[in-house]
Design a protein around this motif. Structure first.
Motif, PDB file in Angstrom:
ATOM      1  N   LEU A 210       0.834  -1.204   0.000  1.00  0.00           N
ATOM      2  CA  LEU A 210       0.000   0.000   0.000  1.00  0.00           C
ATOM      3  C   LEU A 210       0.866   1.250   0.000  1.00  0.00           C
ATOM      4  O   LEU A 210       0.601   2.201  -0.749  1.00  0.00           O
ATOM      5  N   MET A 211       1.933   1.259   0.817  1.00  0.00           N
ATOM      6  CA  MET A 211       2.833   2.419   0.820  1.00  0.00           C
ATOM      7  C   MET A 211       3.453   2.595  -0.567  1.00  0.00           C
ATOM      8  O   MET A 211       3.571   3.707  -1.076  1.00  0.00           O
ATOM      9  N   GLY A 212       3.870   1.475  -1.164  1.00  0.00           N
ATOM     10  CA  GLY A 212       4.455   1.553  -2.498  1.00  0.00           C
ATOM     11  C   GLY A 212       3.449   2.084  -3.505  1.00  0.00           C
ATOM     12  O   GLY A 212       3.755   2.959  -4.320  1.00  0.00           O
ATOM     13  N   PHE A 213       2.242   1.552  -3.424  1.00  0.00           N
ATOM     14  CA  PHE A 213       1.197   1.965  -4.365  1.00  0.00           C
ATOM     15  C   PHE A 213       0.898   3.458  -4.209  1.00  0.00           C
ATOM     16  O   PHE A 213       0.880   4.208  -5.191  1.00  0.00           O
ATOM     17  N   LEU A 214       0.701   3.891  -2.968  1.00  0.00           N
ATOM     18  CA  LEU A 214       0.375   5.305  -2.756  1.00  0.00           C
ATOM     19  C   LEU A 214       1.558   6.206  -3.112  1.00  0.00           C
ATOM     20  O   LEU A 214       1.389   7.271  -3.714  1.00  0.00           O
ATOM     21  N   GLY A 215       2.765   5.772  -2.764  1.00  0.00           N
ATOM     22  CA  GLY A 215       3.947   6.544  -3.137  1.00  0.00           C
ATOM     23  C   GLY A 215       4.016   6.709  -4.643  1.00  0.00           C
ATOM     24  O   GLY A 215       4.254   7.810  -5.165  1.00  0.00           O
ATOM     25  N   GLY A 216       3.790   5.596  -5.351  1.00  0.00           N
ATOM     26  CA  GLY A 216       3.805   5.645  -6.815  1.00  0.00           C
ATOM     27  C   GLY A 216       2.700   6.530  -7.355  1.00  0.00           C
ATOM     28  O   GLY A 216       2.911   7.299  -8.308  1.00  0.00           O
ATOM     29  N   MET A 217       1.528   6.443  -6.753  1.00  0.00           N
ATOM     30  CA  MET A 217       0.425   7.286  -7.213  1.00  0.00           C
ATOM     31  C   MET A 217       0.785   8.759  -7.087  1.00  0.00           C
ATOM     32  O   MET A 217       0.439   9.574  -7.946  1.00  0.00           O
ATOM     33  N   HIS A 218       1.511   9.124  -6.036  1.00  0.00           N
ATOM     34  CA  HIS A 218       1.895  10.527  -5.876  1.00  0.00           C
ATOM     35  C   HIS A 218       2.991  10.909  -6.865  1.00  0.00           C
ATOM     36  O   HIS A 218       2.957  11.982  -7.454  1.00  0.00           O
ATOM     37  N   LEU A 219       3.959  10.004  -7.031  1.00  0.00           N
ATOM     38  CA  LEU A 219       5.053  10.326  -7.960  1.00  0.00           C
ATOM     39  C   LEU A 219       4.521  10.536  -9.374  1.00  0.00           C
ATOM     40  O   LEU A 219       4.924  11.452 -10.072  1.00  0.00           O
ATOM     41  N   TRP A 220       3.605   9.670  -9.792  1.00  0.00           N
ATOM     42  CA  TRP A 220       3.154   9.712 -11.183  1.00  0.00           C
ATOM     43  C   TRP A 220       1.770  10.355 -11.355  1.00  0.00           C
ATOM     44  O   TRP A 220       1.211  10.307 -12.455  1.00  0.00           O
ATOM     45  N   TRP A 221       1.188  10.892 -10.288  1.00  0.00           N
ATOM     46  CA  TRP A 221      -0.154  11.474 -10.386  1.00  0.00           C
ATOM     47  C   TRP A 221      -0.193  12.558 -11.465  1.00  0.00           C
ATOM     48  O   TRP A 221      -1.112  12.613 -12.288  1.00  0.00           O
ATOM     49  N   GLY A 222       0.815  13.405 -11.448  1.00  0.00           N
ATOM     50  CA  GLY A 222       0.884  14.471 -12.448  1.00  0.00           C
ATOM     51  C   GLY A 222       1.015  13.906 -13.856  1.00  0.00           C
ATOM     52  O   GLY A 222       0.394  14.401 -14.800  1.00  0.00           O
ATOM     53  N   LYS A 223       1.793  12.850 -13.981  1.00  0.00           N
ATOM     54  CA  LYS A 223       1.967  12.223 -15.299  1.00  0.00           C
ATOM     55  C   LYS A 223       0.650  11.621 -15.776  1.00  0.00           C
ATOM     56  O   LYS A 223       0.274  11.752 -16.936  1.00  0.00           O
ATOM     57  N   ILE A 224      -0.059  10.986 -14.874  1.00  0.00           N
ATOM     58  CA  ILE A 224      -1.277  10.273 -15.258  1.00  0.00           C
ATOM     59  C   ILE A 224      -2.423  11.235 -15.535  1.00  0.00           C
ATOM     60  O   ILE A 224      -3.137  11.101 -16.527  1.00  0.00           O
ATOM     61  N   THR A 225      -2.587  12.236 -14.655  1.00  0.00           N
ATOM     62  CA  THR A 225      -3.779  13.083 -14.753  1.00  0.00           C
ATOM     63  C   THR A 225      -3.495  14.452 -15.340  1.00  0.00           C
ATOM     64  O   THR A 225      -4.414  15.182 -15.691  1.00  0.00           O
ATOM     65  N   GLY A 226      -2.226  14.822 -15.395  1.00  0.00           N
ATOM     66  CA  GLY A 226      -1.908  16.168 -15.851  1.00  0.00           C
ATOM     67  C   GLY A 226      -2.027  17.220 -14.770  1.00  0.00           C
ATOM     68  O   GLY A 226      -1.830  18.403 -15.014  1.00  0.00           O
ATOM     69  N   ARG A 227      -2.372  16.804 -13.577  1.00  0.00           N
ATOM     70  CA  ARG A 227      -2.527  17.732 -12.456  1.00  0.00           C
ATOM     71  C   ARG A 227      -1.681  17.265 -11.287  1.00  0.00           C
ATOM     72  O   ARG A 227      -1.549  16.058 -11.056  1.00  0.00           O
ATOM     73  N   MET A 228      -1.170  18.227 -10.506  1.00  0.00           N
ATOM     74  CA  MET A 228      -0.422  17.872  -9.307  1.00  0.00           C
ATOM     75  C   MET A 228      -1.385  17.755  -8.119  1.00  0.00           C
ATOM     76  O   MET A 228      -2.379  18.471  -8.047  1.00  0.00           O
ATOM     77  N   TYR A 229      -1.041  16.865  -7.200  1.00  0.00           N
ATOM     78  CA  TYR A 229      -1.793  16.766  -5.943  1.00  0.00           C
ATOM     79  C   TYR A 229      -1.309  17.889  -5.022  1.00  0.00           C
ATOM     80  O   TYR A 229      -0.209  18.409  -5.210  1.00  0.00           O
ATOM     81  N   PRO A 230      -2.079  18.266  -4.014  1.00  0.00           N
ATOM     82  CA  PRO A 230      -1.618  19.296  -3.083  1.00  0.00           C
ATOM     83  C   PRO A 230      -0.580  18.748  -2.100  1.00  0.00           C
ATOM     84  O   PRO A 230      -0.884  17.852  -1.310  1.00  0.00           O
ATOM     85  N   GLU A 231       0.618  19.280  -2.172  1.00  0.00           N
ATOM     86  CA  GLU A 231       1.753  18.739  -1.421  1.00  0.00           C
ATOM     87  C   GLU A 231       1.507  18.731   0.091  1.00  0.00           C
ATOM     88  O   GLU A 231       1.789  17.747   0.781  1.00  0.00           O
ATOM     89  N   TYR A 232       0.970  19.812   0.608  1.00  0.00           N
ATOM     90  CA  TYR A 232       0.799  19.915   2.058  1.00  0.00           C
ATOM     91  C   TYR A 232      -0.121  18.810   2.581  1.00  0.00           C
ATOM     92  O   TYR A 232       0.203  18.098   3.526  1.00  0.00           O
ATOM     93  N   TRP A 233      -1.293  18.700   1.927  1.00  0.00           N
ATOM     94  CA  TRP A 233      -2.249  17.687   2.376  1.00  0.00           C
ATOM     95  C   TRP A 233      -1.697  16.277   2.207  1.00  0.00           C
ATOM     96  O   TRP A 233      -1.961  15.392   3.014  1.00  0.00           O
ATOM     97  N   ALA A 234      -0.934  16.096   1.144  1.00  0.00           N
ATOM     98  CA  ALA A 234      -0.391  14.762   0.894  1.00  0.00           C
ATOM     99  C   ALA A 234       0.580  14.357   2.000  1.00  0.00           C
ATOM    100  O   ALA A 234       0.540  13.232   2.501  1.00  0.00           O
ATOM    101  N   ARG A 235       1.459  15.283   2.381  1.00  0.00           N
ATOM    102  CA  ARG A 235       2.404  14.960   3.458  1.00  0.00           C
ATOM    103  C   ARG A 235       1.645  14.666   4.742  1.00  0.00           C
ATOM    104  O   ARG A 235       1.955  13.713   5.457  1.00  0.00           O
ATOM    105  N   ALA A 236       0.658  15.514   5.033  1.00  0.00           N
ATOM    106  CA  ALA A 236      -0.107  15.319   6.265  1.00  0.00           C
ATOM    107  C   ALA A 236      -0.791  13.955   6.246  1.00  0.00           C
ATOM    108  O   ALA A 236      -0.732  13.193   7.223  1.00  0.00           O
ATOM    109  N   ALA A 237      -1.403  13.620   5.108  1.00  0.00           N
ATOM    110  CA  ALA A 237      -2.122  12.345   5.017  1.00  0.00           C
ATOM    111  C   ALA A 237      -1.155  11.179   5.200  1.00  0.00           C
ATOM    112  O   ALA A 237      -1.457  10.203   5.895  1.00  0.00           O
TER     113      ALA A 237
END
Ligand SMILES: [Cu+2]
Ligand SMILES: [Cu+2]
Lengths: 376, 569
Positions: free
Chosen positions: B407-434
């Protein structure tokens, strides 16, 4: 009694109530120590790098590092050696846990959805409760009436699955070293009330145990009950003690190697006798016809155990004089002043083991704790 | 806009003047349900895998709620169905497909410079298999549930259980084919479709890990299919295979089941290890220390993983000598995992370590996987396993490996490539907190379970002795925190689809071919076939890296470009 562990937190360990429990816990503590060591090592390294080499400007490109054969070998070989040590230590304990001693007292266990049934050779029957003497090796001879169960006493660090099938008893042993009450759990999921398949083992000092034994068992010892079953089921008409029947004589076979018609040699132990009752055609004794019907469905697991106890009681040649008649006296065993001469047959019943043909010879040395009853 | 042609047209613009990419190249349900684009199939998988993850997570919370009180809140029959549902859904519909079918599907062709997987139609078929499997399992759950545990031990499953064993068996059988098809596709693609210059040892470690996983899938999953078929045969036609009452052997089932299900642990964790290599290398801008050792350790794990199934049978009346051999081999399989952990740690040395979310997930993975792996040494030790097997110790151990790991690997990968996949960046602050919330919640959930297990708390208990309550309550508290952390992630991911900053081609200054195409990539991945002249994880100033997506991509600046609101849709 509670072992002071390296953790210094005994609440993290169950009571150490069997002879091998401290050994299991030592290995456990060694593993906990090793785990803490490696976790601290790696977490500290990560934290240090994390701070020391944090990114200082967005365009910095650190110099690549090729790797190091020395380091790679080190962190391959060192963990391998440590794990070899863990492996050997774990295997040593395992061999100890599953090498059944010759001089153990037999307790018969039947698991069924969803209860534990116990029988003592002296005849006591219990459900979800088990009374044991402290300081005696106990061999649990276990069968299940339905699905797989697993007999688990955490305080003993003891667990073994009970797998259904006509050709096997599962045996496991432990030597309780501490009086008290401890949990019995079923550890293998077995359906609706799996979590209700629990009980208590009460470990008592020998005097209390003898007292407890003398309390019950109106129907006589297991061997007595086996003897009457042997009559009722008609076994006796074929398996005649005068060897004139169509079936092998059973006196003296217990614990001895028997020659089968296919030339195979089989020790007549509990599993063998059980298999002979349930699927008699699986192994045919040399010189006899495969005429015995199966008793599958006609006898309960407990009755089979009683039959085995009976065959055991007419077992080794030295004790063939222990007829069902004499066995009757067994329940009075712990009564003060009872004839000590009545004892050997019973203790033979308890202590005789199956797997080792030389059992009889092991008897004199066995069960040092059985004497307090006499000392009074 | 629905008139946009489905054909690949990299470099062109949509009717709105947006660069054409795989997301806006074709609209409407049909363009998704009949797509052969590996990236769109990855998104179909992402959607369905996330759906079942949420369902499986709800069942996990129900388990934890039940165990708040020693008597249990649900009746045992209900509870037995709940933990079975949790196990089956999480293993077969989430952990096995999550990383390979989503991230692997999306990235594997791009990372090796290919236009698609070798068999695009088979790829789509694999998703349909997954959906059909999901439907079977959902029907089995709704129509009364399954009460065997995800392990289906015989003779309970074949002769005693009154629940929907057959439906579930068919569902898992089909799910198995879904992963087999993905595995075939990966292996053929890596062998035949690497771009010019992309040699085997220039492959990202993500590819090595997926290659090893595909081998395990192809060799192991058929055995699962056979086992389930035999189980069905016995249950339906009463052919005695596993039930001793019909002349079968129940332990045979355990051998066959674990012959697949132990390697399945590696199906779940190897791809995540591949992700972690990417997270750490790219966010430390550092080549992976001991690249070849990490690559080969994936293959070693895949091979050794098939030789250790018997460690699940140490108390199952298996011969004690067999037990000793399996214990030894289990220690052997731990070594390649240790090698990986040491190499990842060494990679950080003299790196340029970013504190962005993917890196934090990478470190989270190492931390949890390390504890999961080290406690694997406990259960591989015969003398200890006798005591802890079938207790919460084992539950904690495999959750550290499979949830902490996968799960950590999957979520880490989702964050690394989220921008590549969707064209949008996730919000960094909330992501770190989560991430921090998830990490704390995870440890609070599962660490007490190690202690519970050693104290003797058996698994699959609907009720338990009162002295275990404190630790169970702690665990439930942790699960609540973990659930909250997951919820935050789900919310900001969805939020970012519209509101996130636009992702540049290479937001991390990362190495690897997927960062040399636009975010999101065009349908055929690259404008021109890339020619690889650099080694794996060779980092260069971002201005010097060509973007092969479409002209005018805002890939050059290393900072994300602010979103131009209102121009999309
Ligand atoms: Cu049970
Ligand atoms: Cu395993």
């Amino acid at each position: 009694m509670i072992h002071h562990s390296l953790l210094a937190m005994s609440w993290m360990l169950p009571e150490q109530a069997s002879s091998y429990a401290p050994e299991v816990d030592h290995l456990y503590e060694f593993l906990v120590g090793t785990t803490i060591f490696f976790c601290v090592l790696i977490f500290a390294a990560i934290l240090f790098f994390f701070v020391k080499y944090r990114r200082r400007s967005s365009d910095e490109i650190p110099r690549p590092i090729a790797g190091s054969m020395v380091l790679e070998s080190a962190w391959t070989i060192i963990p391998f050696i440590i794990s070899l040590f863990m492996f050997a230590w774990g295997a040593k304990i395992y061999l100890q846990e599953y090498t059944i001693p010759n001089d153990a007292l037999d307790i018969y266990v039947v698991g069924k959805q969803w209860m534990w049934k116990f029988q003592h050779p002296e005849g006591q029957r219990e459900i979800n409760e088990l009374h044991l003497p402290v300081g005696r090796k106990i061999r649990f001879i276990m069968a299940t009436e339905d699905v797989i169960h697993s007999f688990f006493i955490p305080a003993f660090r003891m667990k073994e699955d009970i797998v259904p099938g006509p050709n096997r008893y599962t045996t496991v042993w432990a030597e309780p070293t501490m009086t008290g009450q401890f949990h019995i759990f079923c550890a293998e999921y077995c359906g609706t009330s799996h979590s209700g398949m629990i009980g208590w083992v009460t470990v008592m000092n020998d005097r209390d145990y003898q007292n407890w034994l003398s309390g019950g068992a109106a129907e006589g010892s297991m061997a007595d009950r086996g003897a009457s079953l042997f009559q009722q089921l008609g076994c006796i008409t074929c398996h005649r003690s005068d060897a004139q029947g169509q079936c092998p004589r059973l006196e003296g076979i217990y614990g001895k190697e028997q020659l089968m018609s296919d030339g195979q040699k089989v020790v007549a132990d509990d599993s063998y006798i059980r298999e002979s009752v349930l699927s008699p055609l699986a192994k045919i004794v040399a010189g006899y016809q495969p005429i015995m019907p199966s008793f599958q469905g006609q006898v309960s697991e407990e009755q089979i155990q009683e039959l085995i106890a009976y065959i055991k009681s007419i077992g080794p040649p030295e004790t063939t004089n222990a007829t069902p008649g004499t066995m009757k006296g067994s329940t009075k065993i712990s009564a003060p002043g009872s004839n000590p001469a009545a004892k050997p047959p019973i203790m033979t019943t308890g202590g005789a083991t199956i797997v080792a043909p030389q059992t009889e010879k092991a008897q004199p040395a066995q069960l040092p704790q059985q004497t307090p009853g006499q000392n009074q | 806009m629905s008139m946009t042609p489905l054909t690949a047209t990299a470099g062109r613009l949509t009717s709105e003047g947006e660069p054409l990419n795989y997301l806006n190249n074709g609209h409407g349900l049909k363009s998704w349900l009949l797509t052969k684009d590996h990236k769109r199939i990855a998104l179909l998988y992402l959607f369905s895998v996330s759906f079942f993850f949420i369902i499986g997570g709800i069942f996990a919370l129900l388990i934890r709620i039940n165990l708040l009180s020693p008597e249990g809140l649900f009746n045992p029959d209900t509870y037995n169905r709940i933990f079975t549902a949790h196990g089956i859904i999480m293993v077969f519909l989430f952990l096995v497909p999550a990383v390979p079918a989503v991230l692997g599907n999306f990235l594997l062709p791009i990372m090796i410079g290919a236009k698609d997987l070798a068999f695009p139609k088979i790829n789509l078929l694999s998703w349909y298999c997954y959906v059909v499997a999901g439907i079977f399992l959902t029907v089995a759950l709704i129509a009364g549930g399954i009460d065997t545990g995800w392990t289906f031990y015989t003779p309970y499953s074949t002769s005693y259980s009154n629940s929907n064993v057959l439906l579930a068996g068919v569902g898992i059988f089909i799910a198995g084919f879904s992963s087999i098809l993905t595995g075939i596709n990966f292996i053929v693609t890596v062998h035949t479709m690497r771009a010019p210059g992309m040699t085997w040892f220039r492959l990202p470690l993500f590819i090595w890990a997926h290659y090893a996983t595909a081998l395990v899938i192809m060799l192991g999953t058929p055995v699962l299919a056979i086992t389930l078929s035999l189980m069905a045969l016995e249950r339906v036609a009463h052919v005695g295979i596993f039930d001793p009452a019909m002349g079968g052997d129940p332990v045979l089932f355990q051998h066959m089941f674990w012959f697949y299900s132990h390697p399945a642990v590696y199906i779940m964790v190897l791809p995540a290890m591949g992700v972690v290599s990417e997270l750490i290398a790219n966010l430390a801008r550092k080549n992976i220390f001991g690249y070849k050792f990490v690559a080969m350790s994936s293959l070693a794990i895949a091979v050794f993983g098939f030789l250790v199934w018997g460690h699940h049978l140490f108390v199952s009346t298996q011969s004690i000598y067999l037990g000793i051999i399996f214990s030894f081999l289990s220690y052997a399989v731990a070594i390649p995992s240790a090698i990986k952990v040491f190499n990842w740690t060494a990679t950080l040395f003299k790196g340029s370590i970013s504190y962005d979310t993917p890196m934090i997930y990478g470190l989270g993975f190492i931390g949890l996987f390390l504890i999961g792996g080290m406690t694997g040494l406990f259960v591989a030790a015969l003398g200890i396993d006798v005591h802890v097997t079938d207790t919460y110790f084992v539950i904690a151990h495999f959750h550290y490996v499979m949830v902490g790991g996968s799960l950590m690997g999957f979520l880490g990968g989702m964050h690394l490539w989220w921008g590549k996949i969707t064209g949008r960046m996730y919000p960094e602050y909330w992501a770190r907190a989560a991430m921090v919330i998830q990490f704390v919640g995870f440890n609070l959930t599962f660490f007490p379970q190690f202690i519970l297990g050693y104290l003797g708390m058996p698994r699959r208990y609907a009720a338990y002795p009162p002295e275990f309550q404190v630790l169970h309550v702690l665990s439930t508290a942790g699960a609540t925190i973990l659930g909250l952390g997951m919820l935050i992630t789900i919310i900001y991911f969805i939020w970012s689809l519209k509101n996130g900053e636009r992702a540049p081609a290479n937001p991390w200054g990362a190495s690897g071919l997927e960062w040399r195409t636009s975010s999101p990539p065009p349908t055929e991945n690259f404008l021109e076939t890339p020619v690889v002249t650099w080694e794996a994880y060779e980092f260069a100033p971002i201005e010097t890296m060509d973007v092969l997506g479409y002209p005018g991509d805002p890939g050059k600046p290393s900072q994300p470009v602010p979103a131009e609101h209102g121009t999309e849709d």
